[in-house]
Design a protein around this motif. Structure first.
Motif, PDB file in Angstrom:
ATOM      1  N   LEU A   1       1.769  10.496 -10.921  1.00 34.11           N
ATOM      2  CA  LEU A   1       0.532  11.212 -11.249  1.00 34.11           C
ATOM      3  C   LEU A   1       0.780  12.640 -11.738  1.00 34.11           C
TER       4      LEU A   1
ATOM      5  N   VAL B   1       2.207   6.376  -7.129  1.00 33.47           N
ATOM      6  CA  VAL B   1       1.191   7.293  -7.650  1.00 33.47           C
ATOM      7  C   VAL B   1       1.608   8.736  -7.410  1.00 33.47           C
ATOM      8  N   PHE B   2       2.163   8.989  -6.233  1.00 35.23           N
ATOM      9  CA  PHE B   2       2.595  10.346  -5.889  1.00 35.23           C
ATOM     10  C   PHE B   2       3.639  10.868  -6.866  1.00 35.23           C
TER      11      PHE B   2
ATOM     12  N   VAL C   1       0.826  -1.215   0.000  1.00 32.87           N
ATOM     13  CA  VAL C   1       0.000   0.000   0.000  1.00 32.87           C
ATOM     14  C   VAL C   1       0.862   1.267   0.000  1.00 32.87           C
ATOM     15  N   PRO C   2       1.819   1.427   0.937  1.00 29.91           N
ATOM     16  CA  PRO C   2       2.652   2.646   0.872  1.00 29.91           C
ATOM     17  C   PRO C   2       3.498   2.712  -0.388  1.00 29.91           C
TER      18      PRO C   2
ATOM     19  N   ALA D   1       2.581   1.616  -3.346  1.00 28.39           N
ATOM     20  CA  ALA D   1       1.675   2.068  -4.403  1.00 28.39           C
ATOM     21  C   ALA D   1       1.382   3.558  -4.274  1.00 28.39           C
ATOM     22  N   ILE D   2       1.224   4.029  -3.039  1.00 26.83           N
ATOM     23  CA  ILE D   2       0.979   5.455  -2.824  1.00 26.83           C
ATOM     24  C   ILE D   2       2.179   6.271  -3.290  1.00 26.83           C
ATOM     25  N   GLY D   3       3.380   5.787  -2.955  1.00 25.78           N
ATOM     26  CA  GLY D   3       4.580   6.495  -3.396  1.00 25.78           C
ATOM     27  C   GLY D   3       4.692   6.536  -4.903  1.00 25.78           C
TER      28      GLY D   3
END
Length: 271
Positions: free
Chosen positions: A32, A28-29, A21-22, A24-26
């Motif tokens: 994106l 996308v950050f 999860v982190p 994937a967030i990184g």
């Protein structure tokens, strides 16, 4: 095939669920905003905007200054990297630390520091002005100096690493055969570390191409003289032309991606 060999060729371990999860967030950050730049780009008017005289002038100036700054980095940075990698002298750690300061120094602070040295009332600038009538700030030469200041550490770090990893037995063999130090350096050492020099030069060139803070502080933002692409992006954005700023940013993005793609085997992929 031995067990050790089979183990070494197995695919990597599955990532723990708590890391996905982190991670994937990184991802996308980081991705994106770049995707947003591509999505919002005015593709229909892109060719027309790229042929605008001001855009072509800024792009030409950026390419010229970045190339000249890279040549200056090569001229001074390669000998300095060799000195750090091969010569023991008092204060070497301090020198290495000072060389890396521009990597973490805010670019605007770097521009102010350049003004204090090369400005008309600077440590060296006043002498240059009084003796030769030559002033660096707010000139195209000033852009080259500012870009070289922020880009040279990238080259030095890359070349020093390549020198430390090179097999010194070739240099010792050349010395045994009677080759002088300069001949050994030019005919043996430089070919050995040529990939590292090339990689450092390309990274330095890309850093110089994207330089903004030190350039606008030391050289100003004069179209056709000191206005490089990053400065043109800033001015276009300040003028309220978002599409124009996106187009200029897209050019820099394409150049950056091309640089990283060309160096992926050396700098990105794992061995």
């Amino acid at each position: 095939m031995t067990t050790t060999t089979r183990s070494a060729r197995r695919p990597g371990q599955r990532a723990p669920a708590g890391l996905l999860v982190p991670a994937a967030i990184g991802l996308v950050f980081l991705v994106l905003p770049l995707a947003g730049l591509l999505i919002r780009a005015p593709w229909t008017t892109l060719p027309q905007r790229l042929t605008d005289p001001e855009v072509r002038t800024a792009l030409r100036l950026s390419l010229q200054c970045a190339t000249l700054a890279t040549l200056l980095c090569l001229l001074c940075g390669v000998p300095l990297a060799w000195l750090l990698a091969r010569v023991e002298f008092p204060g070497r750690r301090i020198v290495r630390a000072l060389i890396t300061v521009p990597l973490v120094l805010p670019p605007v602070v770097g521009g102010i520091a350049l003004l204090l040295v090369f400005g008309r009332r600077g440590l060296l600038g006043e002498w240059l002005d009084q003796t030769f009538g030559f002033s660096l700030p707010f000139t195209t030469t000033g852009v080259v100096i500012a870009e070289a200041f922020v880009a040279m550490p990238f080259l030095i770090i890359a070349v020093e690493g390549a020198l430390r990893g090179a097999d010194r037995r070739y240099e010792e063999a050349a010395a045994t055969l009677g080759a002088g130090r300069w001949t050994t350096f030019t005919h043996v050492t430089l070919p050995l570390v040529a990939p590292g020099i090339a990689a450092g030069a390309v990274l330095g060139w890309a850093r110089a191409l994207g330089e903004f803070g030190a350039t606008i502080t030391f050289a100003g933002n004069y179209p056709g003289v000191t206005q490089t692409m990053p400065l043109a992006v800033y001015q276009t954005m300040e003028g309220g032309d978002l599409d124009g700023a996106v187009v200029l940013s897209l050019v820099l993005l394409i150049v950056s991606v091309a640089i990283l793609a060309g160096l992926r085997d050396r700098w990105i992929t794992a061995p």
